[in-house]
Design a protein around this motif. Structure first.
Motif, PDB file in Angstrom:
ATOM      1  N   ASP A 257       0.922  -1.032  -0.064  1.00 36.45           N
ATOM      2  CA  ASP A 257       0.003   0.191  -0.036  1.00 36.45           C
ATOM      3  C   ASP A 257       0.941   1.300  -0.092  1.00 36.45           C
ATOM      4  N   SER A 259       1.139   3.505   2.014  1.00 33.70           N
ATOM      5  CA  SER A 259       1.510   3.703   3.499  1.00 33.70           C
ATOM      6  C   SER A 259       1.783   2.240   4.039  1.00 33.70           C
ATOM      7  N   ALA A 261       3.260   1.151   5.931  1.00 36.70           N
ATOM      8  CA  ALA A 261       4.057   1.303   7.311  1.00 36.70           C
ATOM      9  C   ALA A 261       4.608  -0.085   7.961  1.00 36.70           C
ATOM     10  N   GLY A 305      -8.611   2.854   9.460  1.00 38.08           N
ATOM     11  CA  GLY A 305      -7.185   2.784   8.643  1.00 38.08           C
ATOM     12  C   GLY A 305      -6.765   1.491   8.463  1.00 38.08           C
ATOM     13  N   CYS A 306      -7.553   0.572   7.926  1.00 36.88           N
ATOM     14  CA  CYS A 306      -7.459  -0.748   7.803  1.00 36.88           C
ATOM     15  C   CYS A 306      -6.274  -1.266   6.976  1.00 36.88           C
ATOM     16  N   ASP A 328     -10.781   3.009   5.591  1.00 40.86           N
ATOM     17  CA  ASP A 328      -9.594   3.703   4.967  1.00 40.86           C
ATOM     18  C   ASP A 328      -9.629   4.866   4.136  1.00 40.86           C
ATOM     19  N   GLU A 378      -1.558   1.695  14.009  1.00 44.36           N
ATOM     20  CA  GLU A 378      -0.395   2.537  13.205  1.00 44.36           C
ATOM     21  C   GLU A 378      -0.880   3.558  12.409  1.00 44.36           C
TER      22      GLU A 378
HETATM   23  N1  SAH Z   1      -4.122  -0.467  10.402  1.00 43.82           N
HETATM   24  C1  SAH Z   1      -3.063  -1.014   9.322  1.00 43.82           C
HETATM   25  C2  SAH Z   1      -2.308   0.097   8.265  1.00 43.82           C
HETATM   26  C3  SAH Z   1      -1.750   1.174   9.057  1.00 43.82           C
HETATM   27  S1  SAH Z   1      -0.861   2.351   7.792  1.00 43.82           S
HETATM   28  C4  SAH Z   1      -2.013  -1.662   9.974  1.00 43.82           C
HETATM   29  O1  SAH Z   1      -1.571  -1.632  11.349  1.00 43.82           O
HETATM   30  O2  SAH Z   1      -1.137  -2.395   9.328  1.00 43.82           O
HETATM   31  C5  SAH Z   1      -2.052   3.674   7.994  1.00 43.82           C
HETATM   32  C6  SAH Z   1      -3.113   3.484   7.309  1.00 43.82           C
HETATM   33  O3  SAH Z   1      -4.171   4.792   7.543  1.00 43.82           O
HETATM   34  C7  SAH Z   1      -3.153   3.731   5.599  1.00 43.82           C
HETATM   35  O4  SAH Z   1      -3.806   2.729   5.000  1.00 43.82           O
HETATM   36  C8  SAH Z   1      -3.738   5.038   5.390  1.00 43.82           C
HETATM   37  O5  SAH Z   1      -4.190   5.080   4.045  1.00 43.82           O
HETATM   38  C9  SAH Z   1      -4.841   5.017   6.455  1.00 43.82           C
HETATM   39  N2  SAH Z   1      -4.914   6.434   6.800  1.00 43.82           N
HETATM   40  C10 SAH Z   1      -4.081   7.430   6.854  1.00 43.82           C
HETATM   41  N3  SAH Z   1      -4.571   8.568   7.268  1.00 43.82           N
HETATM   42  C11 SAH Z   1      -5.950   8.196   7.268  1.00 43.82           C
HETATM   43  C12 SAH Z   1      -7.309   9.226   7.451  1.00 43.82           C
HETATM   44  N4  SAH Z   1      -7.215  10.487   7.533  1.00 43.82           N
HETATM   45  N5  SAH Z   1      -8.473   8.739   7.200  1.00 43.82           N
HETATM   46  C13 SAH Z   1      -8.503   7.255   6.802  1.00 43.82           C
HETATM   47  N6  SAH Z   1      -7.284   6.473   6.605  1.00 43.82           N
HETATM   48  C14 SAH Z   1      -6.223   6.995   7.034  1.00 43.82           C
END
Ligand code: SAH
Length: 487
Positions: A257, A259, A261, A305-306, A328, A378
């Protein structure tokens, strides 16, 4: 050649469901003729509590040798003799994998119309293979199965019990135990048995690449030994191996993705200065999150933020969660999540439990009201600090779930990542990373403003000096409505 698969059960979910999942009735012994011999499937035990299916492959070494010769493999008389008198009839090998693939082909695809839920959920499984040729010994067996979530017992088999001084043979007695979906377990075996055998007994053609990638879907690209697996599976044919590696790389990229992370954390994790290969931090984070969800007794859960939906997938595997909503802002992440979760292919009973919504967490959203729990894993560190109060209001004030679980990197720990230059954040999209004190400060203020209690947990090894790599806070809504709460 012999392999057993066992599971345990209860009156509500009987172990004998294994028969439905394998599409082989526990009351009958059945035989199938395969390219290399005869495969028998029977059940040494089949009760509500315990059920074991056995696959026995009787190989005909003479037929096998004729087949090989037919393909133009000749050789010296010794080689010819060895192809008649060999371990093929006894040792589990690529032949057993081929038989597994043909006898259990529907189960391998995860298809079970009579018990779709059981096929989709992880079961307590035990796989036994008394004689498995394992090139590279028990270390390789551990390295191949453990990253897939199996607990592995691999005991070297003595060459001859009467002559211990002869040492060990190249065989191990293997037991795998773990909670896995049956289809995943079969696909692991289908790929890894020939990899351990490291001597394919049938012709390798380019459709082997397709077979490998199909059976490896969802687990091979991320496996730390994917290179070894690919090259051995394809009998070290470099052009095929390269083709497979390229396609795995594409699969990885597609799954990555914007992000990612999580991937950064994992990449850094591998460089961590530990002797054993560590459990990836992302996995430990999900363990901590699911433990907190269980402790809260949540069944309707938001994953805010899945990302690519790893947590959503894990929750889907646990029937305790009746409604799972992934949110997300990134459509790309949601597309990847939908594909990974195979939402279009899930049986209705499963697919009705899960929804993916696009939305920005800095805006109140009436669709998110009334849930038992929300997870922000995260995510907060991806927001510009001035936007944080908007997220706090939307989540704690408006959606107002009973429990909120927040994880975020602990900035103090960054000095322990050897490959991370001093003063840098772990991912380019992180707008900030908090120290333990900063996180506690933010969490405490937010809890107070919105009427929640908060407690903290460490995720990953808690370093005496700098703390754990990930910090986690669990917020519980207090019964009284607080001043900041929206009506
Ligand atoms: N929760 C997952 C992904 C973390 S990465 C994990 O733990 O692995 C952070 C995610 O948050 C990304 O997919 C990004 O698109 C989402 N994100 C960041 N800012 C956001 C916002 N303002 N609203 C919704 N999603 C957001």
């Amino acid at each position: 050649m012999f392999l057993t698969i066992s599971t345990t059960g209860s009156a509500q979910s009987p172990a004998t469901d294994l028969g439905f999942l394998l599409h082989k009735h526990p009351d009958r012994a059945q035989s199938f003729s395969t390219a290399q011999g005869t495969a028998h499937v029977f059940y040494p035990e089949a009760t509500e509590q315990r059920c074991t299916a056995a696959l026995l492959l009787e190989v005909d070494p003479v037929a096998l040798a004729r087949k090989a010769r037919g393909k133009g493999r000749g050789g010296s008389p010794d080689v010819a003799l060895a192809s008649y008198v060999n371990d093929r009839p006894y040792a589990a090998s690529s032949l057993l994998a081929v038989a597994l693939g043909s006898v259990f082909s529907t189960a391998l695809k995860g298809v079970c119309h009579t018990r779709p839920q059981r096929a989709a959920e992880p079961l307590p499984l035990r796989v036994g293979i008394p004689a498995l040729p394992a090139k590279g010994g028990t270390a390789v067996v551990h390295a191949l199965f453990e990253p897939l979530g199996w607990s592995v017992t691999a005991e070297p088999v003595a060459l001859d019990e009467r002559f211990p001084e002869w040492g060990d043979s190249r065989y191990v007695a293997l037991t795998l135990e773990g909670r896995q979906r049956l289809a995943d377990a079969l696909r692991h075996l289908y790929v890894l048995l020939p990899v351990l055998d490291d001597a394919k007994h049938y012709w390798i053609s380019s459709d082997e690449v397709d077979k490998l990638l199909r059976a490896g879907d969802g687990w091979l690209a991320g496996h730390p030994e994917h290179k070894l697996i690919t090259s051995r599976y394809l009998a070290r044919r470099w052009s095929l191996t390269r083709q497979a590696m390229e396609r795995l790389e594409l699969a990885r990229l597609a799954a990555a993705d914007d992000s990612a992370a999580e991937e950064i954390d994992n990449a850094v994790d591998e460089n961590a200065d530990t002797e054993e290969r560590p459990v990836p931090l992302a996995v430990r984070r999900r363990e901590a999150i699911t433990a907190a969800l269980r402790a809260a007794g949540a069944s309707r859960v938001l994953d805010l933020g899945c990302g690519q939906g790893q947590l959503v997938g894990e929750l889907l595997g646990d029937p305790a969660y009746t409604e799972i909503v992934g949110v997300d802002v990134s459509t790309r992440a949601l597309t990847v999540a939908a594909r990974r979760l195979r939402l279009d292919r899930l049986p209705e009973r499963q697919s009705s439990r899960v929804r993916l919504l696009q939305g920005a967490l800095t805006y109140t959203d009436s669709r998110l009201k009334g849930y038992d729990a929300a997870v922000l894993s995260e995510v907060v560190e991806h927001l510009d600090p001035p936007r944080l109060p908007a997220l706090e209001h939307a989540v704690f004030g408006a959606a107002r779930p009973g429990t909120v679980i927040v994880t975020t990197p602990n900035a103090e720990y960054n000095v322990r990542w050897q490959s991370l230059p001093a003063g840098q954040v772990r991912h380019p999209d992180h707008r900030f990373e908090w120290t333990r004190e900063e996180f506690r400060g933010w969490a405490g203020r937010t809890a107070e403003r919105y009427g929640y209690r908060v407690e903290f947990t460490a995720v990953g090894d808690d370093d005496p000096e700098v703390g754990p790599p990930t910090q986690l806070a669990v917020f519980h809504r207090s019964e009284t409505t607080a001043k900041g709460a929206a009506a």
